[in-house]
Design a protein around this motif. Structure first.
Motif, PDB file in Angstrom:
ATOM      1  N   LYS A  93       0.823  -1.215   0.000  1.00 16.80           N
ATOM      2  CA  LYS A  93       0.000   0.000   0.000  1.00 16.80           C
ATOM      3  C   LYS A  93       0.851   1.256   0.000  1.00 16.80           C
ATOM      4  N   TYR A  94       0.221   2.333  -0.365  1.00 19.44           N
ATOM      5  CA  TYR A  94       0.873   3.642  -0.318  1.00 19.44           C
ATOM      6  C   TYR A  94       0.181   4.485   0.746  1.00 19.44           C
ATOM      7  N   GLY A  95       0.940   4.976   1.725  1.00 16.98           N
ATOM      8  CA  GLY A  95       0.328   5.822   2.748  1.00 16.98           C
ATOM      9  C   GLY A  95       0.957   7.189   2.847  1.00 16.98           C
ATOM     10  N   CYS A  96       2.237   7.294   2.427  1.00 14.78           N
ATOM     11  CA  CYS A  96       2.905   8.589   2.556  1.00 14.78           C
ATOM     12  C   CYS A  96       3.918   8.827   1.439  1.00 14.78           C
ATOM     13  N   GLY A  97       4.513   7.749   0.944  1.00 18.65           N
ATOM     14  CA  GLY A  97       5.489   7.896  -0.127  1.00 18.65           C
ATOM     15  C   GLY A  97       6.842   8.404   0.343  1.00 18.65           C
ATOM     16  N   CYS A 119       8.598   2.311  -0.708  1.00 17.89           N
ATOM     17  CA  CYS A 119       8.532   3.627  -1.351  1.00 17.89           C
ATOM     18  C   CYS A 119       9.886   4.320  -1.310  1.00 17.89           C
ATOM     19  N   GLY A 146       8.479   7.087   3.358  1.00 18.46           N
ATOM     20  CA  GLY A 146       9.136   6.218   4.331  1.00 18.46           C
ATOM     21  C   GLY A 146       8.715   6.428   5.768  1.00 18.46           C
ATOM     22  N   GLU A 147       7.506   6.932   5.985  1.00 14.53           N
ATOM     23  CA  GLU A 147       7.117   7.272   7.355  1.00 14.53           C
ATOM     24  C   GLU A 147       5.967   6.450   7.910  1.00 14.53           C
ATOM     25  N   CYS A 148       5.340   5.584   7.108  1.00 10.12           N
ATOM     26  CA  CYS A 148       4.122   4.943   7.615  1.00 10.12           C
ATOM     27  C   CYS A 148       4.163   3.416   7.613  1.00 10.12           C
ATOM     28  N   GLY A 149       4.989   2.818   6.790  1.00  8.30           N
ATOM     29  CA  GLY A 149       5.098   1.355   6.797  1.00  8.30           C
ATOM     30  C   GLY A 149       4.009   0.617   6.030  1.00  8.30           C
ATOM     31  N   ALA A 150       3.098   1.341   5.372  1.00  4.66           N
ATOM     32  CA  ALA A 150       2.044   0.667   4.613  1.00  4.66           C
ATOM     33  C   ALA A 150       2.613  -0.089   3.413  1.00  4.66           C
ATOM     34  N   CYS A 151       3.807   0.335   2.971  1.00  6.21           N
ATOM     35  CA  CYS A 151       4.383  -0.230   1.753  1.00  6.21           C
ATOM     36  C   CYS A 151       5.478  -1.255   2.060  1.00  6.21           C
ATOM     37  N   ASN A 206      10.688  -0.149   3.640  1.00  3.42           N
ATOM     38  CA  ASN A 206       9.616   0.655   3.057  1.00  3.42           C
ATOM     39  C   ASN A 206       9.861   0.728   1.554  1.00  3.42           C
TER      40      ASN A 206
HETATM   41  S1  FES Z   1       4.161   4.639   1.758  1.00  2.00           S
HETATM   42 FE1  FES Z   1       4.501   5.243   3.788  1.00  2.00          FE
HETATM   43  S2  FES Z   1       6.383   4.298   4.224  1.00  2.00           S
HETATM   44 FE2  FES Z   1       6.111   3.881   2.155  1.00  2.00          FE
END
Ligand code: FES
Ligand code: FES
Lengths: 771, 157
Positions: free
Chosen positions: B35-39, B58, B41-46, B56
């Motif tokens: 997934k994409y949550g921030c692009g 992204c 490197g701050e959220c871990g969705a990817c 991460n």
């Molecule tokens: S999209 Fe948030 S860390 Fe990669």
């Protein structure tokens, strides 16, 4: 309390979509691509307040791969509100897709659609905008003062229901009521309290950013797949803005990656839709995280003043709450969040002789506020609970006992219910279920209140406990409506179609449980589809804590409706009076004989007197029964650094009958952690030009596992007679607790009164210095 | 340019641009569980596993995976044969919106590979790059601990 012997309701059945989501199966808006899809990006303002004198997109348009650019010049100037609410909306019509004026940093200026996101981004850099900067205003008091720069000076901005709306004074909304001799009580009371409380703006931070994908179907109808809480409002607003009939638009809500109120706003759908209509190609428009912070919506910051009087017996005799809300550049939810600051808080203390509430919502040149879990109750609960603690201490009483003398109970009412509606008068209501007393007792016991309270510790690390009593509502009375339909399949399974939108809360599961319970079938026989404006019946959407209570009631009725048809046919099949038949274990039974739902379906679909057995029903709310809750927290304050550590948190919640206890706990835990982050560190840091300095997850920190406190949820069962199987709501209430409970606990620990959030280490440290 | 790597245990060759990020490459090929949550490197969705380590995606340029082993959530379990972690996440109520869940599960998988018997503290530390706004982490931690116990049992038997 009535008890019900239920088979599916009240049990923690597995969330129906959990396993698929854990597999990462494609389910969200963005997990879907179309051939030739264009990617769109927004150009947003770097100035807080300016007029656009000219905009030149030629250079950007000449970039290979750029398909279309929308600017104020070629987009419809239709005034609307982006707030997804009942119609006509209580929020002012003060927004157009792209205006000739920008009203906050992050305001939309233009949109580019290109073959890749990178090209679209490059094109943004090539759009030349000539601004005429205007004086900006970042403070609500200043905004409301005479001579302030007028943020909405356009003639078209207007309210569409009869409410106060004076944009020339930057007044986006105003509401007030007063019952009883407020001033007289204030004058003659010996014990009186007067405090100012500040709560701040915050971002919902759903991990899935806002996104919409628009395309045309074979008949050139506009299909919009969107991460929205309000598909039906989205359809209506897109129709309004684009000037096409609602019937030419279909909004599909797939799985949602969290919303919390942030996606109750229609911002992207109309832009993606218009780009699609202009290019004839599918268009995907997703916000960057920075845009989510700057261009989507936030919680309303508020400056509250609460005055109260109390008599010697410890009864609160008067409450007078006034507040000013900061709605930012647009007035989305500005009136209704204001109202709820009073209506979801003041009724808690209902033994008063007088109560007054007044609120003003001001435009400023800051990011736009909107709906956020808690919706005003978060802000109002802070003021009330901190002042209750102050009152109790002044009286030398334990605040727990003080609350017990003052809180509303079953069978009681409050004049506030009738006085405060949503842009109209409210609806009188008598509380039919209230477990607050039990919440107070069980929560206190779980945290060890008696042993821990009032210890006044010395030394560097001091511990203390604090509490808060809370309420919310369940749907908006006389405004919200939900509908469901359900049809029987060959094998005795059913399709349940609901307009209600599961945001990740698990409402699809809860609704399936209700249908399964009524029809006497296992949950895996219920196939839920939510929500799609072409296929599912109407629902106002997932907000105002309405889904379990109201959509759940619609599902219960629709399933009853289907059940009647099933009994009628089965009665014929087995020669029994339909009224005597019961639905159980997938069968239709009389004491003597039975048939199965599958056989009933086969007969009606293929064999005799053929028909599609189905049920359909609507539910409209006449009241909004509040869930109640008591929150308790133990904190440890480091006197040297000002750091607050959460040692333990207990939330005791009365949500009526919890249809699915594990999901109800999950709602509570998630809301509590979000509330703790909000209380301790989540904050928009603005520079002097109205620009947010921390629009990312590093600098705008939200709780991680590192902040993981020890949370205990206690579900205190009551039975709400107006709700499906006795249920009330649960999704919002628990976000209201941490702010006041932590503030009170810090006072208990170190004797400082934190009246302005967030309670960052520096704030606590300076407060400690000044005592 | 071409990159050759192992994707969910299958040798894979893809044509990627030098500046393309792994998250975009995977998603464009249909691996939508990333997934994409921030692009940023701050959220871990990817999160994906790169040679067994959570990263991460992204922040990873696609050419960097040359010769490496990439595991996405699609390589962890299937609907008919879910992984124990996926089952336990579902059972515990650790999946609300589910947007963070693939990343959470991949981070947990890496943790359990190097530490089959983690303490609550270990879990909190290993997951601290995976943001979740829905659950409050309570049930996530429970799910990982009970999955760890089940995985140990399975190994022993
Ligand atoms: S999209 Fe948030 S860390 Fe990669
Ligand atoms: S379950 Fe929604 S972000 Fe974790």
């Amino acid at each position: 309390m009535k008890t019900h012997d239920t088979k599916v309701v009240g049990h923690s059945v597995l969330k129906i979509d959990a396993l698929g989501l854990a597999m990462g199966r494609a389910s969200f808006t963005d997990d879907f691509t179309l051939p030739d899809m264009l990617h769109a990006r927004l150009l947003t303002s770097s100035l807080a307040h300016a007029r656009i004198k000219a905009i030149d997109a030629n250079d950007a348009l000449s970039l290979p791969g750029v398909a279309y650019i929308l600017t104020p010049e070629n987009s419809p100037r239709v005034f609307h509100t982006t707030a997804g609410q009942g119609f006509p909306e209580p929020s002012p019509y003060d927004s157009v897709m792209f205006d000739w004026k920008v009203r906050h940093v992050g305001d939309k200026v233009a949109a580019v659609a290109a073959v890749t996101e990178d090209i679209a981004e490059e094109a943004l850099r090539r759009i030349r905008v000539e601004y005429e900067p205007l004086e900006a205003v970042f403070d609500v008091e200043r905004a409301l003062a005479p001579g302030a720069p007028v943020i909405h000076d356009e003639a078209e901005a207007r309210a569409v229901i009869p409410v106060t709306y004076e944009p020339k004074r930057n007044l986006a909304a105003e509401v007030s009521f007063s019952v009883g001799p407020v001033d007289e009580l204030w004058e003659r009371s010996e014990l009186r309290f007067n405090g100012e409380y500040g709560v701040h703006r915050a971002s919902h931070c759903a991990i899935e950013p806002h996104i919409a994908i628009a395309y045309l179907d074979a008949d050139a109808r506009l299909i919009i797949r969107s991460a929205t809480q309000v598909p039906f409002h989205a359809r209506r607003i897109v129709a309004q803005v684009l000037g096409i009939p609602a019937g030419r638009i279909r909004v599909i809500k797939p799985r949602l990656g969290g919303a919390f109120g942030g996606k109750q706003e229609v911002i992207l759908e109309q832009i993606a839709g218009l780009l699609c209509l202009r290019t004839g190609k599918p268009v995907r428009l997703r916000m960057t995280r920075e845009e989510v912070f700057l261009t989507s919506r936030t919680r309303h910051g508020q400056r509250l003043r609460l005055r109260s009087t109390v008599n010697q017996e410890g009864r609160v005799t008067m409450l007078d709450l006034s507040t000013v809300l900061d709605t930012g550049g647009y007035g989305s939810h500005g009136l209704t969040v204001a109202t709820n600051t009073g209506s979801k808080v003041l009724p808690l203390v209902n033994r008063t002789e007088a109560v007054r509430f007044s609120a003003k919502t001001a435009y400023t040149n800051l990011p736009v506020a909107g709906a956020y879990r808690g919706y005003g109750a978060t802000q109002g609960s802070f003021a009330l609970n901190v002042q209750m603690d102050e009152m109790a201490r002044a009286l030398g009483m334990d605040v727990l006992d003080f609350w017990k003398r003052n809180h509303i109970r079953q069978g009681e009412s409050s004049p506030v219910f009738q006085a405060l509606g949503e842009g109209t008068e409210g609806v009188p209501m008598t509380i039919q279920s209230c477990g607050l007393e039990a919440c107070l007792e069980q929560g206190a016991c779980a945290i060890g209140w008696a042993q821990k309270h009032g210890k006044n510790q010395k030394g560097r690390f001091a511990r203390g406990v604090g509490m808060a009593a809370l309420m919310q509502g369940s749907s908006i009375p006389r405004i919200d409506m939900a509908a469901a339909s359900i049809k029987l399949n060959d094998d005795g399974s059913v399709n349940l179609l609901v307009g209600a939108t599961d945001l990740g809360t698990g409402s699809d599961t809860v609704l399936a449980q209700i249908a399964a319970e009524v029809l006497g079938i296992p949950i895996d026989k219920v196939i839920v589809y939510s929500s799609d404006t072409d296929l599912t019946p109407f629902d106002t959407g997932a907000y105002a804590s309405s889904t379990t209570y109201l959509s759940g009631e619609a599902v219960r009725r629709a399933a009853e409706d289907l059940g009647r048809g099933v009994r009628r046919v089965a009665g014929k099949m087995i020669g029994e009076d339909p009224a005597t038949l019961v639905l159980e274990d997938g069968n239709v039974k009389s004491p003597r004989s039975e048939t199965s739902l599958g056989d009933v379906a086969l007969r009606t679909l293929y064999q005799e007197e053929q028909e599609q057995l189905m049920g359909t029903a609507s539910a409209y709310s006449e009241q909004s029964p509040p869930p109640f809750s008591a929150h308790f927290v133990e904190v440890e304050v480091d006197r040297l650094t000002g750091r607050i550590a959460i040692i333990e948190y207990v939330a005791a919640v009365d949500c009526g009958v919890a249809i699915n206890p594990v999901l109800a706990e999950g709602q509570t835990e998630g809301a509590v952690i979000n509330g703790i982050g909000y209380a301790l560190f989540e904050e928009y840091l603005m520079d002097s030009n109205g620009k947010m300095r921390n629009p990312n997850f590093i600098a705008y920190r939200i709780p991680t596992t590192r902040d993981f406190p020890n949370i205990t949820t206690i579900l205190v069962p009551t039975y709400e007679p107006s709700g499906p199987y006795g249920a009330k709501s649960i999704s919002e209430i628990s976000i209201n607790g941490p702010l006041p409970a932590i503030s009170n606990a810090v006072f208990d620990a170190v004797g400082i009164r934190l009246r302005h959030a967030p309670f960052t280490s520096d704030r606590v440290w300076s407060a400690l210095r000044s005592i | 340019m071409n990159v050759c790597f192992t994707l969910n245990n299958a040798p894979t060759e893809l044509d990627v641009g030098p500046g393309e990020r792994l998250v975009d490459v995977l998603r464009a090929r249909g691996y939508m569980g990333t997934k994409y949550g921030c692009g940023t490197g701050e959220c871990g969705a990817c999160v994906v596993l790169l040679d067994g380590e959570p990263v991460n995606s992204c922040l990873v340029l696609a050419p960097r995976v040359e010769g490496k082993e990439v595991i996405t959530i699609e390589g962890v379990g299937s609907p008919l044969q879910p992984h124990i972690l996926q089952e336990e996440f579902s059972k515990a109520g650790a999946v609300q919106c589910g947007y963070c869940t693939p990343g959470m599960i991949l981070s947990s998988l890496a943790l359990l590979a190097r530490n089959p018997n983690p303490t609550r503290e270990d879990v909190l530390r290993a997951l601290d790059g995976n943001l979740c706004r829905c659950t409050g982490y309570v049930k996530v931690v429970d799910a990982i601990l009970s999955a760890a116990a089940r995985m140990r049992e399975r190994k022993e038997s």
